[in-house]
Scaffold this active site. Sequence first.
Site, mmCIF file in Angstrom:
data_model
loop_
_atom_site.group_PDB
_atom_site.id
_atom_site.type_symbol
_atom_site.label_atom_id
_atom_site.label_comp_id
_atom_site.label_asym_id
_atom_site.label_seq_id
_atom_site.Cartn_x
_atom_site.Cartn_y
_atom_site.Cartn_z
ATOM 1 N N SER A 1 59.054 -6.518 80.436
ATOM 2 C CA SER A 1 59.286 -7.915 80.813
ATOM 3 C C SER A 1 59.201 -8.786 79.573
ATOM 4 C CB SER A 1 58.232 -8.379 81.831
ATOM 5 O OG SER A 1 58.366 -9.761 82.111
ATOM 6 N N TYR B 1 49.359 -9.524 84.602
ATOM 7 C CA TYR B 1 50.760 -9.094 84.571
ATOM 8 C C TYR B 1 51.279 -9.114 83.137
ATOM 9 C CZ TYR B 1 55.735 -8.850 85.637
ATOM 10 O OH TYR B 1 57.054 -8.463 85.699
#
Length: 246
Positions: free
Chosen positions: A127, A140
């Site tokens: 990501s 995250y």
Amino acid sequence: MRLAGKKALVTGGRQGIGRGIVEAFLAEGAEVLTCGRGARPDGLPEACGWCSADVSDPAQVTELARAAGRIDILVNNAGVQVEKTVTDSTDADWDLVIGANCRGVFNTCRALIPQMTQGASIINIGSISGRVADPSMALYNASKAFVHGLTRSIAVDHGPQVRCNAICPGWIETGMLEAGFDMSDDPGAARQDALRRHAMRRFGKPADIAAIAVWLASDEAGFATGQMFTVDGGMTAASPINTGLF
């Protein structure tokens, strides 16, 4: 049919990016097995195999590897997101996010690499959050940085048997994106501001990520390994200075 004759395992293929990759691989001629927690999801293409598995559990991953057999492509897509800062995060949040996003990728790579074909391709879904921190998503963000580091290590340690790369999506139209906007006082305004920060003036779609996954899985990408491929519509390319253009 760039993937004809290849066998792929895609984790987390129930929905979103994973589902997009499953469908793209099938369209390119691959034999595909996917997995997730719980029963086979409605609407999954009949040609796609399904295994119920929690990738954070090493024992379940061992069974998954046995079911998959010898494979040419591994896509580590399964992951979760918790919208909290470090001080707000609980031990349960840690176990959930690090378990799925970090240990899950580690478990599947450890189990599947020994039974992958020569020159096989591992594609980890990282990501942009592993490079730049999204607010209130501490675990995250950290988990995706781990995925990027593990990707490089696998490429170095296990080449040329396997190639290993990561795709770093930006803001893709999935439930995770909506959860991020829901944290804002004005989700609609936050969405419009985010769109203006994209050079493409739109958010990504699972098909955008699936397209690069197909390339990385194919023989066309035979010299690509250890790399992080950012696909974010130009968002991280732009300066935060407001010139009226964004």
